[in-house]
Design an enzyme around this catalytic site. Structure first.
Site, PDB file in Angstrom:
ATOM      1  N   ASP A  35      26.115  29.143  32.362  1.00 18.37           N
ATOM      2  CA  ASP A  35      27.300  28.810  33.462  1.00 18.37           C
ATOM      3  C   ASP A  35      26.366  28.935  34.901  1.00 18.37           C
ATOM      4  OD1 ASP A  35      29.474  27.848  34.472  1.00 18.37           O
ATOM      5  OD2 ASP A  35      30.406  30.054  34.770  1.00 18.37           O
ATOM      6  N   LYS A  57      39.320  39.663  39.827  1.00 15.32           N
ATOM      7  CA  LYS A  57      38.951  39.910  41.081  1.00 15.32           C
ATOM      8  C   LYS A  57      37.910  40.763  41.250  1.00 15.32           C
ATOM      9  CE  LYS A  57      43.732  39.184  42.981  1.00 15.32           C
ATOM     10  NZ  LYS A  57      44.847  39.956  43.750  1.00 15.32           N
ATOM     11  N   PHE A 111      38.557  35.347  35.449  1.00 19.59           N
ATOM     12  CA  PHE A 111      38.538  36.556  35.104  1.00 19.59           C
ATOM     13  C   PHE A 111      39.434  37.533  35.534  1.00 19.59           C
ATOM     14  CE2 PHE A 111      35.176  36.131  38.118  1.00 19.59           C
ATOM     15  CZ  PHE A 111      35.492  37.117  38.846  1.00 19.59           C
ATOM     16  N   VAL A 155      36.145  40.493  47.778  1.00 22.70           N
ATOM     17  CA  VAL A 155      35.090  39.578  48.007  1.00 22.70           C
ATOM     18  C   VAL A 155      34.945  38.456  47.035  1.00 22.70           C
ATOM     19  CG1 VAL A 155      33.880  41.410  49.418  1.00 22.70           C
ATOM     20  CG2 VAL A 155      33.356  41.193  46.732  1.00 22.70           C
TER      21      VAL A 155
END
Length: 456
Positions: A251, A141, A139, A134
């Protein structure tokens, strides 16, 4: 509300530690010249670790072609199958009797000195069934998973150790786990478990099935002012809670905001967050998404919590106008625009919305709206109709409710872009030295049932 996290782990989850054989042969970690947000590190070619026979079996899911844990390491790609032939990836059990251990032996030519490093987890990958891919980022998954015993649906974030070591992101990754472990807020994702093996770190979090705010913004182009006001209110409360805990997100962008099945915002991805930010004189590294980055970060000036208020000002503009205010194909010119230009507004933007955005996009962080706390923003005329207590208690009906067919529904995720990233970025992982493995000592975490109840 202060919540105590118990370190006592459920006895039924206890397993014997895993024994790893770690080579002492020097390993060179090569720095990638590519952006950490666009690529994974190059393949390590020196050493290959053999996998245990109990590694996961390759299978596939009915909607998205999903690699098993073996293919996560090997780079193999699952094949798509029809709904009638659909299978769920079942993780082969890794649990062992208390008197047994599991060996991972490097395949090397000739004799080689080794040492034993033990990684002990109270929970591991065998406790989950992987269903769908998803999410995909620099980084690693994110997978939708189901807990075998409770049948609860979670999101599993998989992070490669060698990648974060090469990118010098170990501190940020450990900080992400520590932040999520201590934070509890209705508009911030919850961490339930953290564990590791010799190659990867795993974070098990809430599965939020309404999809990314970015996904819905792409579909709608722009949001109504009432919709923007509601999302801004929830996100301001989330940031206020973080800042009160001396945490800066760094972020904030549509990709890192999820909508739950009821339409509430959930702030996620704390991979760049900073702990213990108590003043406005901190030094932040050049990190984040440039379009949302505050001028003081670009100029390598001292920073503080106000960098998040700049980002939320950019986010508000993006939601109302359909794009960030400062854009350019040339990154250097984009930086110059962020530092020196003012935001321009179409005529349909109300005066109160313009005033709020301009306040949040003040170049001087000491004069920026929110520099003296979130209360400055909450008192702005744009929010005069907002009942903050009711917003925090989720007593206000969201202006938009994503279409979902159940807690495990993935229809609000971008299937096409995810399918393009099914293959892992490299087929082998390096053997980490014992000193490198030591970076991750104490990583494992299980949120206790008592703590879970306190979050409801």
């Amino acid at each position: 509300m202060t919540t105590t996290i118990s370190s006592n782990l459920p006895s039924q989850l206890e397993i014997s530690p895993t024994k790893l054989l770690i080579t002492k042969q020097p390993i060179k970690l090569r720095e990638s010249t590519e952006s950490p947000f666009k690529s994974m590190m190059d393949t390590f070619k020196n050493t290959i670790i053999s996998t245990s026979p109990t590694e996961c079996e390759e299978s596939s899911s009915s909607t998205i072609t999903t690699p098993s844990e073996e293919s996560l390491s090997s780079g193999e790609e699952s094949s798509s199958i029809s709904d009638s032939e659909s299978k769920i990836i079942t993780i082969a059990t890794l649990l062992k009797p208390s008197n047994s251990v599991q060996d991972f032996t490097p395949l090397c030519n000739g004799a080689q000195e080794t040492e034993i490093v033990k990684i002990s987890n109270s929970i591991n990958l065998s406790n989950f069934i992987i269903k769908h891919l998803v999410g995909k980022g620099g980084f690693g998954k994110v997978f939708q998973v189901v807990h075998v015993d409770t049948q609860k649906v979670y999101a599993l974030k998989v992070i490669k150790k060698n990648h974060i070591i090469a990118k010098k992101s170990v501190v940020n990754t450990l900080a992400e786990k520590d932040i999520l472990k201590k934070i509890s807020h209705p508009f911030i994702v919850n961490l339930h478990y953290a564990f590791q093996n010799e190659k990867k770190l795993y974070l098990v979090m809430d599965f939020v099935n309404g999809g990314q705010l970015f996904y819905h913004l792409q579909k709608e182009a722009i949001f109504s002012e009432d919709q923007v006001r509601f999302y801004m209110a929830e996100l301001i409360l989330a940031l206020e809670h973080l800042h009160d805990s001396n945490i800066v997100h760094r972020d904030l962008k549509p990709e890192n905001i999820l909508l739950d099945s009821q339409g509430h915002c959930i702030l996620t991805d704390f991979g760049l967050a900073k702990l213990e930010v108590k003043t406005n004189n901190e030094t932040f590294s050049f990190a984040g998404t440039l379009e949302y980055m505050a001028p003081e970060m670009i100029q390598h000036a001292t920073c503080g919590k106000a960098v998040d208020w700049w980002s939320i000002g950019i986010l508000m503009y993006d939601m109302m106008i359909g794009k960030p205010p400062f854009e350019h194909k040339n990154r250097a010119l984009m930086q110059e625009k962020i530092i020196s230009e003012k935001a321009k507004f179409p005529k349909f933007v109300s005066s109160s919305a313009r005033s709020l955005i301009n306040g949040l996009l003040t170049k001087d962080p000491t004069k920026r709206l929110g520099a003296n706390g979130a209360i400055e923003i909450k008192r702005h005329p744009f929010f005069k109709s907002i009942q903050w207590r009711k917003i925090e208690n989720k007593e206000i009906t969201p202006p938009f409710v994503p279409s979902t067919k159940g807690i495990d529904d993935i229809s609000n995720f971008d299937h096409a872009s995810l399918k393009a990233h099914q293959r892992d970025s490299f087929s082998t992982s390096p053997t980490l030295s014992s000193s490198q493995q030591a970076y991750f000592d104490g990583f494992s975490f299980v949120r206790t049932p008592v703590l879970l109840e306190s979050q409801k």
